[in-house]
Design a protein around this motif. Sequence first.
Motif, PDB file in Angstrom:
ATOM      1  N   TYR A 110      46.906  48.157 -21.471  1.00 41.72           N
ATOM      2  CA  TYR A 110      46.275  47.714 -22.707  1.00 41.72           C
ATOM      3  C   TYR A 110      45.260  48.762 -23.144  1.00 41.72           C
ATOM      4  O   TYR A 110      44.667  49.451 -22.323  1.00 41.72           O
ATOM      5  CB  TYR A 110      45.502  46.404 -22.499  1.00 41.72           C
ATOM      6  N   PHE A 115      42.999  49.353 -19.986  1.00 41.68           N
ATOM      7  CA  PHE A 115      43.100  48.373 -18.905  1.00 41.68           C
ATOM      8  C   PHE A 115      44.525  48.287 -18.403  1.00 41.68           C
ATOM      9  O   PHE A 115      45.473  48.183 -19.186  1.00 41.68           O
ATOM     10  CB  PHE A 115      42.688  46.970 -19.387  1.00 41.68           C
ATOM     11  N   PHE A 133      43.611  41.665 -14.518  1.00 37.82           N
ATOM     12  CA  PHE A 133      43.265  42.968 -15.051  1.00 37.82           C
ATOM     13  C   PHE A 133      42.496  43.830 -14.058  1.00 37.82           C
ATOM     14  O   PHE A 133      41.727  43.327 -13.232  1.00 37.82           O
ATOM     15  CB  PHE A 133      42.428  42.803 -16.322  1.00 37.82           C
ATOM     16  N   GLY A 134      42.702  45.135 -14.188  1.00 38.98           N
ATOM     17  CA  GLY A 134      41.891  46.085 -13.462  1.00 38.98           C
ATOM     18  C   GLY A 134      40.536  46.241 -14.134  1.00 38.98           C
ATOM     19  O   GLY A 134      40.283  45.630 -15.173  1.00 38.98           O
TER      20      GLY A 134
END
Lengths: 114, 115
Positions: free
Chosen positions: A35, A90, A105-106
Amino acid sequence: DTAVSQTPKYLVTQMGNDKSIKCEQNLGHDTMYWYKQDSKKFLKIMFSYNNKELIINETVPNRFSPKSPDKAHLNLHINSLELGDSAVYFCASSLGQAQQETQYFGPGTRLLVL
Amino acid sequence: AQKVTQAQTEISVVEKEDVTLDCVYETRDTTYYLFWYKQPPSGELVFLIRRNSFDEQNEISGRYSWNFQKSTSSFNFTITASQVVDSAVYFCALSEAIYGQNFVFGPGTRLSVLP
């Protein structure tokens, strides 16, 4: 234990350079995503991979090329960086590609192109 | 047309006040999923809740509660007795399509809880 990790956390580079962002997940998930979050915090999907195969490829310049060496990794390579590429990127993963799967998410990679 | 609308760009409240963050979505699918995520100042995205379109029961988790109303296509999020640590950007997201999951995020609501 970090579930979804990204490196580097910060990336400052000159226009025209080529750079890569790495993402790894240790959740055993089959699907991974990239993203882009712009300066107004708007989040937009760029790519989605399921078991190393490209599923979603939104309207993204072809300077952006994702690579998935295995299902635990999805790296993002960016060629000829432009000022407008400055954003937070992301990585995320989900168990599968079905609509009900939660994406995790990271921490994000903050890219600044000068 | 925007699929997920969060009309409140920014909200400020004083600690201990209750606050509701609005989320209105648009879809033609009969099966879909709605999510809320929190992005604190540190920047990570934290999953809060997932709700499917067939389950309209309200959900409560501690000080957090969610009100899903299909009739108004809304999935609102309420924080009761807000705390400074609740300060963050909150995103509502919609997942439609049976395969090739594609999250659509709302623009986010920035919540500031003042001491």
